[in-house]
Design an enzyme around this catalytic site. Structure first.
Site, PDB file in Angstrom:
ATOM      1  N   ASP A  86       6.744   5.607  17.061  1.00  0.00           N
ATOM      2  CA  ASP A  86       7.955   4.978  16.433  1.00  0.00           C
ATOM      3  C   ASP A  86       8.002   3.573  16.144  1.00  0.00           C
ATOM      4  O   ASP A  86       8.199   2.998  15.126  1.00  0.00           O
ATOM      5  CB  ASP A  86       9.130   5.400  16.779  1.00  0.00           C
TER       6      ASP A  86
ATOM      7  N   THR B 188      14.252   9.743  12.292  1.00  0.00           N
ATOM      8  CA  THR B 188      14.255  11.380  11.777  1.00  0.00           C
ATOM      9  C   THR B 188      15.298  11.980  12.350  1.00  0.00           C
ATOM     10  O   THR B 188      15.687  12.969  11.674  1.00  0.00           O
ATOM     11  CB  THR B 188      12.945  11.854  12.451  1.00  0.00           C
ATOM     12  N   THR B 189      16.095  11.673  13.217  1.00  0.00           N
ATOM     13  CA  THR B 189      17.408  12.243  13.755  1.00  0.00           C
ATOM     14  C   THR B 189      18.372  11.869  12.867  1.00  0.00           C
ATOM     15  O   THR B 189      19.151  12.952  12.395  1.00  0.00           O
ATOM     16  CB  THR B 189      17.790  11.693  15.100  1.00  0.00           C
TER      17      THR B 189
ATOM     18  N   ASP C 132      12.918  12.651  20.083  1.00  0.00           N
ATOM     19  CA  ASP C 132      12.547  12.269  18.967  1.00  0.00           C
ATOM     20  C   ASP C 132      12.541  13.353  18.141  1.00  0.00           C
ATOM     21  O   ASP C 132      12.008  14.382  18.170  1.00  0.00           O
ATOM     22  CB  ASP C 132      10.750  12.154  18.798  1.00  0.00           C
TER      23      ASP C 132
HETATM   24  N1  LIG Z   1      21.396  -0.994  21.309  1.00  0.00           N
HETATM   25  C1  LIG Z   1      21.819  -0.440  20.314  1.00  0.00           C
HETATM   26  N2  LIG Z   1      23.264  -0.349  20.353  1.00  0.00           N
HETATM   27  C2  LIG Z   1      23.541   0.144  19.238  1.00  0.00           C
HETATM   28  N3  LIG Z   1      22.998   1.062  18.558  1.00  0.00           N
HETATM   29  C3  LIG Z   1      21.689   1.280  18.523  1.00  0.00           C
HETATM   30  C4  LIG Z   1      21.008   0.510  19.357  1.00  0.00           C
HETATM   31  N4  LIG Z   1      19.622   0.788  19.496  1.00  0.00           N
HETATM   32  C5  LIG Z   1      19.565   1.761  18.609  1.00  0.00           C
HETATM   33  N5  LIG Z   1      20.761   1.866  18.024  1.00  0.00           N
HETATM   34  C6  LIG Z   1      20.890   2.971  16.890  1.00  0.00           C
HETATM   35  O1  LIG Z   1      20.552   4.190  17.443  1.00  0.00           O
HETATM   36  C7  LIG Z   1      20.089   5.018  16.028  1.00  0.00           C
HETATM   37  C8  LIG Z   1      18.706   5.532  16.299  1.00  0.00           C
HETATM   38  O2  LIG Z   1      18.692   6.655  17.428  1.00  0.00           O
HETATM   39  P1  LIG Z   1      17.585   7.368  17.613  1.00  0.00           P
HETATM   40  O3  LIG Z   1      16.284   6.353  17.530  1.00  0.00           O
HETATM   41  O4  LIG Z   1      17.931   8.257  18.564  1.00  0.00           O
HETATM   42  O5  LIG Z   1      17.384   8.277  16.341  1.00  0.00           O
HETATM   43  P2  LIG Z   1      16.575   8.163  15.088  1.00  0.00           P
HETATM   44  O6  LIG Z   1      15.965   6.821  14.951  1.00  0.00           O
HETATM   45  O7  LIG Z   1      17.469   8.614  13.795  1.00  0.00           O
HETATM   46  O8  LIG Z   1      15.385   9.194  15.175  1.00  0.00           O
HETATM   47  P3  LIG Z   1      14.253   9.235  15.870  1.00  0.00           P
HETATM   48  O9  LIG Z   1      14.004   8.091  16.761  1.00  0.00           O
HETATM   49  O10 LIG Z   1      14.368  10.359  16.646  1.00  0.00           O
HETATM   50  O11 LIG Z   1      13.254   9.414  14.847  1.00  0.00           O
HETATM   51  C9  LIG Z   1      20.236   3.747  14.926  1.00  0.00           C
HETATM   52  O12 LIG Z   1      21.400   4.246  14.103  1.00  0.00           O
HETATM   53  C10 LIG Z   1      20.007   2.669  15.643  1.00  0.00           C
HETATM   54  O13 LIG Z   1      20.891   1.688  14.919  1.00  0.00           O
HETATM   55 MG   LIG Z   2      14.631   5.982  16.643  1.00  0.00          MG
END
Ligand SMILES: Nc1ncnc2c1ncn2[C@@H]1O[C@H](COP(=O)(O)OP(=O)(O)OP(=O)(O)O)[C@@H](O)[C@H]1O
Ligand SMILES: [Mg+2]
Length: 546
Positions: free
Chosen positions: A390, A95-96, A62
């Site tokens: 989340d 957040t990332t 996260d």
């Molecule tokens: N099955 C999937 N295939 C492709 N992309 C995906 C899939 N699931 C999630 N994503 C993408 O991954 C990204 C989110 O990644 P992640 O959850 O690691 O980071 P975040 O949401 O930006 O931050 P955090 O969850 O750490 O607060 C988004 O752009 C989302 O659309």
């Molecule tokens: Mg995320």
């Protein structure tokens, strides 16, 4: 006339860093932070292991948690951390992404300043681009209703994939059920405050044993073994005074010189305690939650009267109980009457792993729900809690806003393509900044692909051709598990619109703010912390932090 006498304006020890130098330092720090979290982005991103000064370990994916836990010294880097906090508060997720976008915006800006575009022009262009981006996102969003359980489950699932706990269908279903239980509909607006969902964690079992309880769980057992295990039709008293004989504040000495007086003294103490228990019983309560202590004698009388009592309940728990059962918290036992009591169908003690917990179920307010998280180790449980947070938040946000967008880089590519065209219609020097903004958007799909072991450039090219050209599917994103370009709405990778707009908004804000700084005047630190190797500029390599 120059006299040669120095004019001293700043206090001795003040550090000053001006112009291009200040700017490039700030940008370097921000980029370092963005690079550090970039590898965690997406379902196939990696995790970070953080060890604090006491040796405690956190393993997480996260973004907000990573940045919260590491000790950051550089002021510009701290501003980036704020972005992740805002994103976390507003949307829980993304957040990332927000931090990575901010880093990329600054990187592109640096390239522009090198070709002599002024920072204020870049900032201006970025603002225009962000506004346009929000407009486009809103246009490409799909509608969702709070009753659309299947779509909501997909959203929860998207938020959870990639967290080390994986995305079990059960947890996403549980998330949707929990949020739907606490949502409130007024006229046409839906509100869902996830603060109303109480999270309890208990070591043991496995993640799939995590359960949703319609009621409140208190991590305490009843104080006396002779009290009932279970009370049906519970009438609940919430008290924040002790059921003990008060110790006097002033030290007093009582002289007792014969045995009968001592007997009387003890009897009087017992009578006082019995009166307290009588007050609880007299009000009609058969369950008592006390924030303070309950002494042995009181425990005995309560047990004799068949009252289920719990002591040293946390204040926050007492408040949640008040809300759930409709009870009022009293601070003086003599104020306790039938009116102050709350109601629940059942209060019972259940054994979870090796510990006993109190379950208050069938509350007067049906909106009271708890989630009991189970897992093999504390690290796992903590990460489940963060992922669940989340997921709960994104489901709540999706319900409140009623708008969702495809994930997997689909929105970012759409924005990149649209903004490039839009830049031409704006013209002037701002055009360059808007183009830079458009390119910066590509960082998300590229990182998603690279973290999955795919070729970033190839993926970008394929994505762009899927979005433009004949096929023109603006929902195309990268399936990080197969490497194929797929329609994300079909793959059910969906996110609330707010996650995307907020990320762009806060990333733009912080990037433009950092860009406009041309002078860093830092007072001498009062207490010199042990300087990391390389001091302020030492962030570039990052390793000392992790
Ligand atoms: N099955 C999937 N295939 C492709 N992309 C995906 C899939 N699931 C999630 N994503 C993408 O991954 C990204 C989110 O990644 P992640 O959850 O690691 O980071 P975040 O949401 O930006 O931050 P955090 O969850 O750490 O607060 C988004 O752009 C989302 O659309
Ligand atoms: Mg995320």
């Amino acid at each position: 006339m120059m006299t040669g006498t120095p004019v001293i304006i700043l206090k001795e020890g003040t550090q000053r860093n001006q112009g291009k130098n200040a700017q490039s330092n700030n940008i370097a720090a921000a980029k370092a932070i963005a690079d550090a979290v970039k590898t965690t982005l997406g379902p196939r991103g990696m995790d970070k292991m953080l060890v604090d000064s006491l040796g405690d370990v956190i393993i997480t994916n996260d973004g907000a948690t990573i940045l919260k836990e590491i000790d950051i010294e550089h002021p510009a880097a701290k501003m980036i951390v704020e972005v992740s906090k805002t994103q976390d508060n507003e949307c829980g997720d993304g957040t990332t992404s927000a931090v990575v976008i901010a880093g990329e915006l600054l990187k592109k800006a640096e390239e522009l300043t090198e070709s002599n575009v002024h920072s204020t022009i870049i900032a201006n262009g970025y603002r225009i681009a962000a506004e346009e981006a929000k407009r486009v996102l809103s246009k490409m969003s799909l509608k969702i209703s709070p009753d659309d359980k299947i779509l909501l489950r997909d959203i929860a699932k998207t938020a959870m994939t990639g967290k080390s706990i994986g995305s079990s269908g059960k947890l996403s279903q549980l998330t949707v059920d929990a949020v739907r239980a606490i949502m409130e509909k007024k006229d046409k607006t839906v509100t869902a405050d996830i603060e109303n969902i109480k999270i309890e964690k208990k070591h043991g079992g496995s993640i799939s044993d995590t359960e949703l309880v319609k009621g409140i769980i208190i991590d305490k057992e009843r104080v006396h073994p002779r009290m009932p295990f279970k009370v049906s039709n519970a009438k609940i008293a919430l008290v924040n005074a002790a059921l003990e004989v008060k110790k006097t504040e002033v030290s007093a000495e009582i002289k007792i010189d014969d045995a009968s007086q001592l007997q009387k003294f003890l009897a009087e103490e017992e009578r006082m305690i019995r009166d307290m228990v009588e007050q609880v019983k007299g009000a009609g309560a058969n369950v008592l939650f006390c924030q303070k202590g309950i002494d042995d004698v009181a425990q005995h009388f309560l047990a004799r009267d068949g009252i289920y009592a719990v002591r040293r309940v946390k204040e926050s728990d007492l408040k949640k109980l008040a809300k759930a059962t409709g009870a009022s918290i009293v601070s003086n036992l003599s104020e306790l009457t039938r009116k102050e009591l709350g109601f629940a169908k059942e209060v019972s003690q259940n054994k979870i792993a090796d510990d006993e917990m109190t379950f208050v179920t069938g509350c007067r307010n049906p909106k009271a729900v708890s989630v009991l998280i189970r897992g093999g180790t504390d690290h796992v449980i903590d990460e489940v809690e963060r992922s669940l947070h989340d997921a709960l938040k994104v489901v709540a946000v999706a319900m409140e806003d009623g708008k969702i967008v495809p994930g997997g880089g689909a929105t970012e590519i759409e924005l990149a393509l649209h903004l490039k065209q839009f830049a031409q219609s704006v013209g002037g020097r701002e055009q360059l900044a808007i183009e830079a903004f458009a390119e910066a958007m590509e960082v998300i799909p590229r990182a998603l692909a690279e973290n999955a072991g795919l070729d970033g450039i190839d993926t970008l090219i394929e994505l762009k051709s899927a979005h433009g050209g004949k096929k023109k599917n603006k929902n195309s994103g990268v399936n990080v598990f197969t490497g194929q370009i797929t329609d994300m709405t079909k793959l059910k990778v969906l996110e609330p619109l707010r996650v995307k707009t907020q990320a762009i908004e806060s990333a733009t804000d912080v990037a433009t703010m950092i860009l406009r700084i041309d002078d860093v005047i830092a007072a001498k630190a009062t207490e010199m912390p042990a300087a990391p190797p390389g001091g302020m500029g030492g962030m570039g390599g990052m390793p000392p932090m992790m």
